[in-house]
Design a protein around this motif. Structure first.
Motif, PDB file in Angstrom:
ATOM      1  N   ASP A  26       0.812  -1.231   0.000  1.00  0.00           N
ATOM      2  CA  ASP A  26       0.000   0.000   0.000  1.00  0.00           C
ATOM      3  C   ASP A  26       0.838   1.270   0.000  1.00  0.00           C
ATOM      4  O   ASP A  26       0.716   2.139   0.859  1.00  0.00           O
ATOM      5  N   LEU A  27       1.660   1.393  -1.038  1.00  0.00           N
ATOM      6  CA  LEU A  27       2.493   2.582  -1.160  1.00  0.00           C
ATOM      7  C   LEU A  27       1.644   3.854  -1.242  1.00  0.00           C
ATOM      8  O   LEU A  27       2.115   4.936  -0.869  1.00  0.00           O
ATOM      9  N   HIS A  28       0.403   3.727  -1.678  1.00  0.00           N
ATOM     10  CA  HIS A  28      -0.447   4.908  -1.836  1.00  0.00           C
ATOM     11  C   HIS A  28      -0.779   5.579  -0.509  1.00  0.00           C
ATOM     12  O   HIS A  28      -1.234   6.728  -0.494  1.00  0.00           O
ATOM     13  N   VAL A  29      -0.595   4.910   0.625  1.00  0.00           N
ATOM     14  CA  VAL A  29      -0.840   5.542   1.927  1.00  0.00           C
ATOM     15  C   VAL A  29       0.460   5.835   2.664  1.00  0.00           C
ATOM     16  O   VAL A  29       0.440   6.264   3.819  1.00  0.00           O
ATOM     17  N   ALA A  30       1.608   5.610   1.996  1.00  0.00           N
ATOM     18  CA  ALA A  30       2.905   5.840   2.645  1.00  0.00           C
ATOM     19  C   ALA A  30       3.215   7.330   2.724  1.00  0.00           C
ATOM     20  O   ALA A  30       2.739   8.135   1.924  1.00  0.00           O
ATOM     21  N   THR A  31       4.041   7.708   3.710  1.00  0.00           N
ATOM     22  CA  THR A  31       4.479   9.100   3.833  1.00  0.00           C
ATOM     23  C   THR A  31       5.583   9.381   2.827  1.00  0.00           C
ATOM     24  O   THR A  31       6.178   8.468   2.240  1.00  0.00           O
ATOM     25  N   ALA A  32       5.898  10.651   2.665  1.00  0.00           N
ATOM     26  CA  ALA A  32       6.939  11.051   1.713  1.00  0.00           C
ATOM     27  C   ALA A  32       8.293  10.479   2.103  1.00  0.00           C
ATOM     28  O   ALA A  32       9.105  10.098   1.248  1.00  0.00           O
ATOM     29  N   SER A  33       8.582  10.378   3.418  1.00  0.00           N
ATOM     30  CA  SER A  33       9.880   9.862   3.861  1.00  0.00           C
ATOM     31  C   SER A  33      10.037   8.392   3.500  1.00  0.00           C
ATOM     32  O   SER A  33      11.135   7.927   3.159  1.00  0.00           O
ATOM     33  N   THR A  34       8.941   7.635   3.558  1.00  0.00           N
ATOM     34  CA  THR A  34       9.012   6.216   3.184  1.00  0.00           C
ATOM     35  C   THR A  34       9.342   6.064   1.711  1.00  0.00           C
ATOM     36  O   THR A  34      10.166   5.228   1.312  1.00  0.00           O
ATOM     37  N   VAL A  35       8.678   6.877   0.893  1.00  0.00           N
ATOM     38  CA  VAL A  35       8.950   6.826  -0.541  1.00  0.00           C
ATOM     39  C   VAL A  35      10.412   7.203  -0.817  1.00  0.00           C
ATOM     40  O   VAL A  35      11.089   6.569  -1.639  1.00  0.00           O
ATOM     41  N   SER A  36      10.912   8.207  -0.120  1.00  0.00           N
ATOM     42  CA  SER A  36      12.311   8.625  -0.311  1.00  0.00           C
ATOM     43  C   SER A  36      13.268   7.506   0.092  1.00  0.00           C
ATOM     44  O   SER A  36      14.292   7.261  -0.571  1.00  0.00           O
ATOM     45  N   TRP A  37      12.978   6.808   1.199  1.00  0.00           N
ATOM     46  CA  TRP A  37      13.878   5.743   1.636  1.00  0.00           C
ATOM     47  C   TRP A  37      13.901   4.609   0.630  1.00  0.00           C
ATOM     48  O   TRP A  37      14.945   4.027   0.349  1.00  0.00           O
ATOM     49  N   LEU A  38      12.741   4.282   0.031  1.00  0.00           N
ATOM     50  CA  LEU A  38      12.698   3.215  -0.962  1.00  0.00           C
ATOM     51  C   LEU A  38      13.579   3.570  -2.166  1.00  0.00           C
ATOM     52  O   LEU A  38      14.277   2.705  -2.712  1.00  0.00           O
ATOM     53  N   ALA A  39      13.537   4.825  -2.574  1.00  0.00           N
ATOM     54  CA  ALA A  39      14.393   5.258  -3.679  1.00  0.00           C
ATOM     55  C   ALA A  39      15.874   5.126  -3.289  1.00  0.00           C
ATOM     56  O   ALA A  39      16.721   4.727  -4.105  1.00  0.00           O
ATOM     57  N   PHE A  40      16.179   5.428  -2.017  1.00  0.00           N
ATOM     58  CA  PHE A  40      17.550   5.313  -1.493  1.00  0.00           C
ATOM     59  C   PHE A  40      17.974   3.837  -1.448  1.00  0.00           C
ATOM     60  O   PHE A  40      19.089   3.469  -1.841  1.00  0.00           O
ATOM     61  N   ALA A  41      17.056   2.980  -0.977  1.00  0.00           N
ATOM     62  CA  ALA A  41      17.401   1.581  -0.751  1.00  0.00           C
ATOM     63  C   ALA A  41      17.662   0.838  -2.051  1.00  0.00           C
ATOM     64  O   ALA A  41      18.395  -0.164  -2.071  1.00  0.00           O
ATOM     65  N   ARG A  42      17.062   1.284  -3.156  1.00  0.00           N
ATOM     66  CA  ARG A  42      17.246   0.606  -4.443  1.00  0.00           C
ATOM     67  C   ARG A  42      18.729   0.508  -4.807  1.00  0.00           C
ATOM     68  O   ARG A  42      19.142  -0.443  -5.480  1.00  0.00           O
ATOM     69  N   HIS A  43      19.502   1.495  -4.372  1.00  0.00           N
ATOM     70  CA  HIS A  43      20.922   1.542  -4.737  1.00  0.00           C
ATOM     71  C   HIS A  43      21.835   1.116  -3.587  1.00  0.00           C
ATOM     72  O   HIS A  43      23.034   0.957  -3.790  1.00  0.00           O
ATOM     73  N   ARG A  44      21.296   0.953  -2.373  1.00  0.00           N
ATOM     74  CA  ARG A  44      22.149   0.683  -1.203  1.00  0.00           C
ATOM     75  C   ARG A  44      21.915  -0.691  -0.587  1.00  0.00           C
ATOM     76  O   ARG A  44      22.494  -0.984   0.447  1.00  0.00           O
ATOM     77  N   CYS A  45      21.060  -1.504  -1.204  1.00  0.00           N
ATOM     78  CA  CYS A  45      20.743  -2.813  -0.625  1.00  0.00           C
ATOM     79  C   CYS A  45      21.012  -3.902  -1.661  1.00  0.00           C
ATOM     80  O   CYS A  45      20.075  -4.459  -2.262  1.00  0.00           O
ATOM     81  N   PRO A  46      22.257  -4.251  -1.890  1.00  0.00           N
ATOM     82  CA  PRO A  46      22.576  -5.309  -2.853  1.00  0.00           C
ATOM     83  C   PRO A  46      22.008  -6.660  -2.388  1.00  0.00           C
ATOM     84  O   PRO A  46      22.013  -6.966  -1.197  1.00  0.00           O
ATOM     85  N   GLY A  47      21.487  -7.427  -3.361  1.00  0.00           N
ATOM     86  CA  GLY A  47      20.930  -8.746  -3.026  1.00  0.00           C
ATOM     87  C   GLY A  47      19.509  -8.689  -2.520  1.00  0.00           C
ATOM     88  O   GLY A  47      18.961  -9.720  -2.120  1.00  0.00           O
ATOM     89  N   VAL A  48      18.932  -7.484  -2.488  1.00  0.00           N
ATOM     90  CA  VAL A  48      17.561  -7.341  -1.976  1.00  0.00           C
ATOM     91  C   VAL A  48      16.644  -6.878  -3.119  1.00  0.00           C
ATOM     92  O   VAL A  48      16.937  -5.874  -3.784  1.00  0.00           O
ATOM     93  N   LEU A  49      15.565  -7.622  -3.325  1.00  0.00           N
ATOM     94  CA  LEU A  49      14.549  -7.233  -4.318  1.00  0.00           C
ATOM     95  C   LEU A  49      13.440  -6.483  -3.592  1.00  0.00           C
ATOM     96  O   LEU A  49      12.867  -6.989  -2.623  1.00  0.00           O
ATOM     97  N   LEU A  50      13.202  -5.270  -4.049  1.00  0.00           N
ATOM     98  CA  LEU A  50      12.125  -4.480  -3.451  1.00  0.00           C
ATOM     99  C   LEU A  50      10.829  -4.747  -4.224  1.00  0.00           C
ATOM    100  O   LEU A  50      10.765  -4.545  -5.438  1.00  0.00           O
ATOM    101  N   LEU A  51       9.793  -5.200  -3.527  1.00  0.00           N
ATOM    102  CA  LEU A  51       8.486  -5.452  -4.139  1.00  0.00           C
ATOM    103  C   LEU A  51       7.471  -4.534  -3.450  1.00  0.00           C
ATOM    104  O   LEU A  51       7.223  -4.666  -2.250  1.00  0.00           O
ATOM    105  N   VAL A  52       6.945  -3.596  -4.207  1.00  0.00           N
ATOM    106  CA  VAL A  52       6.060  -2.576  -3.642  1.00  0.00           C
ATOM    107  C   VAL A  52       4.691  -2.711  -4.298  1.00  0.00           C
ATOM    108  O   VAL A  52       4.586  -2.874  -5.517  1.00  0.00           O
ATOM    109  N   THR A  53       3.616  -2.670  -3.507  1.00  0.00           N
ATOM    110  CA  THR A  53       2.252  -2.732  -4.055  1.00  0.00           C
ATOM    111  C   THR A  53       1.559  -1.394  -3.850  1.00  0.00           C
ATOM    112  O   THR A  53       1.808  -0.678  -2.890  1.00  0.00           O
ATOM    113  N   THR A  54       0.682  -1.083  -4.777  1.00  0.00           N
ATOM    114  CA  THR A  54      -0.088   0.155  -4.680  1.00  0.00           C
ATOM    115  C   THR A  54      -1.306   0.035  -5.570  1.00  0.00           C
ATOM    116  O   THR A  54      -1.351  -0.809  -6.479  1.00  0.00           O
TER     117      THR A  54
END
Length: 565
Positions: A26-54
């Motif tokens: 439910d990314l549609h109810v997330a705060t702006a900081s959560t969205v920013s962290w996900l963008a950050f984590a895409r490049h800083r979490c090797p070996g981790v697949l981010l799966l986001v629903t909205t």
């Protein structure tokens, strides 16, 4: 930033030694900081697949993300989750929506919307605000398909405002646009809203809807009746069920007409509904039941309409004195031209059937010129048969000219068939055999189309065709048609007990005619011997068939040289 890095580090450690998946719902109810962290984590979490629903309508795009749009589950996919036995049922109820499927799977078949669905829908509706929520609530009570104008009438707002509200509901995932209107995304969503409205509010909405629909230029009578029932307005519902029955009868859907009238009578035992159901049951040849309804309508002081239909039912039960009494009483009391005209037609027909041609002519010739064509035409059809029996076929055709404009729109159930029958007779008397046989073929088709009404006319249609064939020199075809009529009325055992046995007598008389034409006196005498019951038979036009029998006997006597006989 230190917090972002620490959280990313913790997630990365989960991927050591094997890869990991981080699911964020439910990314549609997330705060702006959560969205920013996900963008950050895409490049800083090797070996981790981010799966986001909205929800698609509220999606906040993540740079470089791969977007997968998921549709509803198919029946085979549902079967993998709940088993093949319940797959079809649950797929139909959930529409393949995983959330609805999960809520429905633990429950039995049917029933109310699951609590989890009701709560989820309620949260979404409340978030829309009071006015939008009120519109969506009314729409849900009225049905899965949203009638924008009806919702606007019930809510007493402009249709454009209702459209704006439903568009907002669409963005919330509650309804979807379909064609030029809206519909709820799933019946469970509508059910959840309907159940949440409360019994009193639902009844009020349905009553308002029934009244609004009844005021439309061309109202759907059945829709008005159903909403009135759900709104608890029994009298309004009964009135519109009667109107729905009128429409069904006009389409020759007699099953539906009788069902609607029975519903009306369950709600309100009015003489009008009993009168209407008696007419429908008469059309179906359920004469005993029709007689009960007619008697009830008369007892409830149904006036001339009740007397008129009671007379017709009595006529078809071959209770001629009773039919005449009802017809005459209806003529005395009738205020409406339509009822008076039908009563005139009945009174004339009863007299004709009893052999009183002069009395019948006086009545049938007095049809009001301002009567509805469908009813006036019935009287003209009976007048045409009277003219045929007087040996005046040209006058018979003149009488049929008006009804022929729309031959299947006549008010009496058997009149369209009698119309064609009498045209065959008139044309045959005039020697216009080819035209007569063409009309006879049309009569056969009309009999087939008329279903229950037409079964009474199989024998008359076959006999009148045989009559034209025989006197056109086509004896074998004539005999075949007469035997068809004979077989359609049974084996002749106890024919006087059957009120629709004219076809039996006529077939034997016609077959006797055929024997006389080819000089088979024994064959003619054999058919005459089978007509002994005609002397006591009390059916319509019995006088006419007895005259015919007398002629056949006279011809046999002449052929035998018995001039005195």
């Amino acid at each position: 930033m230190a917090l972002f890095a620490a959280l990313a580090g913790a997630v990365t450690r989960c991927a050591d030694p094997a890869p990991a998946v981080l699911v964020v719902e439910d990314l549609h109810v997330a705060t702006a900081s959560t969205v920013s962290w996900l963008a950050f984590a895409r490049h800083r979490c090797p070996g981790v697949l981010l799966l986001v629903t909205t929800r698609a309508e509220d999606a906040r795009p993540l740079a470089g993300a791969v977007l997968l749009r998921l549709g509803p589950l198919g029946v085979d996919e549902v079967a993998q989750l709940v088993g093949r036995e319940r797959a079809a049922e649950l797929h139909a109820r959930s529409g393949g929506h995983p959330l609805l499927l999960a809520a429905l799977a633990p429950l039995g078949g049917g029933g109310a919307a699951p609590r989890s669905v009701r709560e989820a829908v309620a949260v979404r509706v409340e978030a829309l605000g009071g006015e939008v929520a009120a519109t969506v609530g009314v729409a849900a009570v009225l049905g899965v398909e949203c009638d924008v104008d009806l919702v606007a009438q019930v809510r007493d707002v402009h249709s454009a405002e209702v459209i704006e509200h439903l568009e907002a509901a669409g963005r919330a995932g509650l309804v979807v646009e379909r064609g030029a209107g809206f519909t709820f995304v799933h019946e469970l969503v509508r059910d959840a809203l309907d159940e949440g409205a409360g019994a009193a509010r639902r009844a009020l909405v349905h009553r308002q809807a029934a009244r609004a629909l009844s005021e439309r230029p061309r109202p759907d009578a059945l829709a008005v009746a159903v909403h009135a029932v759900l709104g608890g307005d029994a009298l309004l519902a009964a009135t519109w069920y009667v109107r729905a029955a009128e429409g069904a009868a006009g389409r020759f859907d007699l099953d539906a007409a009788e069902e609607y009238l029975s519903r009306a009578l369950d709600l309100d035992e009015s003489p009008g509904a009993y009168t209407a159901r008696a007419r429908v049951r008469m059309s179906r040849r359920a004469l005993d039941e029709a007689a009960e309804d007619a008697a009830r309508a008369v007892a409830l002081d149904g006036g001339a309409p009740a007397q008129e239909v009671a007379g017709w039912v009595a006529y078809y039960r071959r209770r001629h004195d009773e039919a005449r009494a009802h017809a005459d009483r209806a003529l005395e009391d009738a205020e409406e031209t339509a009822v008076r005209t039908s009563a005139l037609a009945l009174a004339g027909r009863v007299r004709h059937g009893a052999g009183d041609l002069r009395g019948a002519l006086d009545l049938l010739s007095g049809t009001p010129v301002d009567a509805p064509p469908a009813i006036r035409g019935v009287a003209h059809v009976w007048l045409a048969q009277l003219r045929n029996h007087q040996g005046r076929p040209v006058d018979a055709l003149d009488a049929l000219a008006g009804p022929m404009v729309d031959p299947d729109a006549l008010a009496h159930p058997w009149a369209p068939l009698h119309l064609r029958f009498n045209r065959v007779m008139a044309l045959g008397h005039l020697g216009r055999s080819a035209e007569a046989l063409a009309v006879a073929a049309d009569l056969d088709k009309a009999v087939q189309r008329s279903a229950e009404v037409g079964t009474r006319f199989v024998a008359p249609a076959a006999n009148v065709r045989a009559w034209v064939l025989r006197w056109s020199g086509r004896a074998a075809e004539a005999d075949e048609a007469n035997w068809l009529a004979h077989d359609a009325t049974g084996d002749g055992s106890g024919p006087s007990a059957d009120p629709f046995v004219e076809g039996y007598h006529v077939s034997l008389l016609d077959l006797a005619d055929g024997c006389l034409l080819r000089g088979d006196l024994d064959g003619a005498a054999g058919f005459v011997a089978r007509l002994d019951g005609l002397s006591t038979w009390n059916g319509t036009m019995a006088w006419h068939q007895r005259h015919r029998l007398g002629l056949v006997r006279a011809r046999l006597a002449l052929a035998a040289g018995d001039h005195a006989g």
